[in-house]
Design an enzyme around this catalytic site. Sequence first.
Site, PDB file in Angstrom:
ATOM      1  N   ARG A 114       0.815  -1.232   0.000  1.00  9.25           N
ATOM      2  CA  ARG A 114       0.000   0.000   0.000  1.00  9.25           C
ATOM      3  C   ARG A 114       0.842   1.273   0.000  1.00  9.25           C
ATOM      4  O   ARG A 114       0.394   2.338   0.405  1.00  9.25           O
ATOM      5  CB  ARG A 114      -0.968   0.017   1.174  1.00  9.25           C
ATOM      6  N   LYS A 136       4.462  11.911 -11.235  1.00 10.14           N
ATOM      7  CA  LYS A 136       3.635  11.079 -12.116  1.00 10.14           C
ATOM      8  C   LYS A 136       4.319   9.723 -12.257  1.00 10.14           C
ATOM      9  O   LYS A 136       5.464   9.652 -12.710  1.00 10.14           O
ATOM     10  CB  LYS A 136       3.478  11.725 -13.497  1.00 10.14           C
ATOM     11  N   GLU A 178      12.900  19.498 -24.093  1.00 10.73           N
ATOM     12  CA  GLU A 178      12.006  19.647 -22.920  1.00 10.73           C
ATOM     13  C   GLU A 178      12.482  20.790 -22.018  1.00 10.73           C
ATOM     14  O   GLU A 178      11.677  21.488 -21.409  1.00 10.73           O
ATOM     15  CB  GLU A 178      11.931  18.354 -22.098  1.00 10.73           C
ATOM     16  N   LYS A 242       9.335  23.728 -12.645  1.00  9.07           N
ATOM     17  CA  LYS A 242       8.369  22.621 -12.590  1.00  9.07           C
ATOM     18  C   LYS A 242       7.909  22.382 -11.149  1.00  9.07           C
ATOM     19  O   LYS A 242       6.724  22.136 -10.894  1.00  9.07           O
ATOM     20  CB  LYS A 242       8.956  21.340 -13.210  1.00  9.07           C
ATOM     21  N   GLU A 252      -2.970  18.203 -11.497  1.00  7.25           N
ATOM     22  CA  GLU A 252      -3.288  18.647 -12.860  1.00  7.25           C
ATOM     23  C   GLU A 252      -4.772  18.984 -13.050  1.00  7.25           C
ATOM     24  O   GLU A 252      -5.434  18.474 -13.961  1.00  7.25           O
ATOM     25  CB  GLU A 252      -2.828  17.610 -13.899  1.00  7.25           C
ATOM     26  N   ARG A 256      -1.080  22.969 -13.996  1.00 11.91           N
ATOM     27  CA  ARG A 256      -0.082  21.967 -14.417  1.00 11.91           C
ATOM     28  C   ARG A 256      -0.197  21.612 -15.901  1.00 11.91           C
ATOM     29  O   ARG A 256       0.754  21.149 -16.513  1.00 11.91           O
ATOM     30  CB  ARG A 256      -0.199  20.720 -13.534  1.00 11.91           C
ATOM     31  N   ASN A 260       2.240  20.784 -20.588  1.00 11.35           N
ATOM     32  CA  ASN A 260       2.001  20.030 -21.829  1.00 11.35           C
ATOM     33  C   ASN A 260       2.167  20.882 -23.074  1.00 11.35           C
ATOM     34  O   ASN A 260       1.756  20.476 -24.166  1.00 11.35           O
ATOM     35  CB  ASN A 260       0.596  19.418 -21.813  1.00 11.35           C
ATOM     36  N   HIS A 267       2.272  14.291 -29.354  1.00  8.58           N
ATOM     37  CA  HIS A 267       1.711  12.931 -29.235  1.00  8.58           C
ATOM     38  C   HIS A 267       1.166  12.464 -30.578  1.00  8.58           C
ATOM     39  O   HIS A 267       1.325  11.298 -30.944  1.00  8.58           O
ATOM     40  CB  HIS A 267       0.607  12.900 -28.177  1.00  8.58           C
ATOM     41  N   HIS A 303      11.026  11.416 -28.162  1.00 13.47           N
ATOM     42  CA  HIS A 303       9.979  12.244 -27.554  1.00 13.47           C
ATOM     43  C   HIS A 303      10.347  13.722 -27.667  1.00 13.47           C
ATOM     44  O   HIS A 303       9.520  14.551 -28.056  1.00 13.47           O
ATOM     45  CB  HIS A 303       9.778  11.844 -26.090  1.00 13.47           C
TER      46      HIS A 303
HETATM   47  N1  GLY Z   1       5.179  15.888 -17.960  1.00 18.45           N
HETATM   48  C1  GLY Z   1       4.195  16.806 -17.558  1.00 18.45           C
HETATM   49  C2  GLY Z   1       3.888  16.750 -16.110  1.00 18.45           C
HETATM   50  O1  GLY Z   1       4.635  16.196 -15.332  1.00 18.45           O
HETATM   51  O2  GLY Z   1       2.868  17.254 -15.697  1.00 18.45           O
END
Ligand code: GLY
Length: 397
Positions: A114, A136, A178, A242, A252, A256, A260, A267, A303
């Site tokens: 958990r 994420k 990026e 970030k 998000e 956030r 993107n 994509h 990417h």
């Molecule tokens: N890669 C975009 C984010 O972490 O929200």
Amino acid sequence: MEHINIYSGKKAISRIVTSDSIKGLGACLEPFRSIFAVIDKNIPVNVQLMEILKAKNVRIKYIVPSEEDKTLETVMNICSWLLENGADRDTMILAVGGGITTDMAGFAACIYKRGVRFGYVPTTLLSQVDAAIGGKTGVNFEKYKNILGIIRQPAFTYICSQLLESLPKRDFLSGAAELLKTFMIEDNGNYQKAADLFFDIQSEFHLEVMMYGKDEKTQWRELLKKHRKTLTGLIAAAASIKAGVVSRDQFEKGERRKLNLGHTFAHAIETLAQRENQRGLCAQNESSTLPAEEQHFPSGVTHGEAVAMGLVLAARLADRYYRNDRNETTALESKISNDFWDCDIPCYCPYSIEEMAETMKKDKKAEGGKVHFVLPKSIGEVETVELTVEEVCRLMK
Ligand code: GLY
């Protein structure tokens, strides 16, 4: 060495450490009694890193990360290994590698017993400025990328620019795209500084390799070493941007989304390129086979390359949307694409807007027929607007 925190309200929930040396990792591991590391088998052995892990009796599992194996099954393999080796609730999972490794090891940490604590040592520029920050985690499922996952913050992310020196040029430049994206979102001064740095590295590289015939790999490594300090500063600045965005909107719901920028187009480009290449791989006797010379990206698209193309398209869309710039190549589009070309980052998208439209509609961020498009008003300022794909097609023509 710089320390940056991610907050939930006033509480620091994750720490990012940036450094040009791996030495400080020992201090990050200090509080943990039982550490299990998941390490990308492809990364070159770093003797100092291995010594730090040995001193803490870290148990190691190597994985060979790939998009195809970014699955629940691989996460379950990690969990089986933890179970077999008696990992308890007090265990800390350390992920060492690029975004696929950190996403999967992080996900395993979120569900094992958990949830146990975890930390990251990202080894690619792409993961240092993006994937390993913000919590994420997840895997691909059915035909969707990162569709199963959890947002939960690592205890720490140790970002070391020294580790980048073994990164192949193409992978480094993928991360550079990026990094530039992050500065397009918030920080004008650093955007130019980063573009100038990558241009300098690129020019020096060409001079040494083309004019003096030096070995490409060695030369690239030496140049990254030479510029390590400046690079560390830029990575820290991007991480800080970030971390700020994630602190304000961890899950998000709004702000956030701006991370993107360029990604809806990116994509679509990745999907179309993958489709072409799959057709290329089909059995020779199939009528749908696409010969390599007809594929736009016979050696795939990274990417970061897709993001670079997406950023140029987002700039064009913004010029049309805000300024009704009807030029064949719009003003911001021209600035961004020149910068990327100067850094040797491919940014020309070979697909038409109509070809991309279908995949954009299916983008998992599309809601009620509308897609959240992040538009650069200028370098350093973006806004998220909801547009239908049809509206975008009209503006882009
Ligand atoms: N890669 C975009 C984010 O972490 O929200």
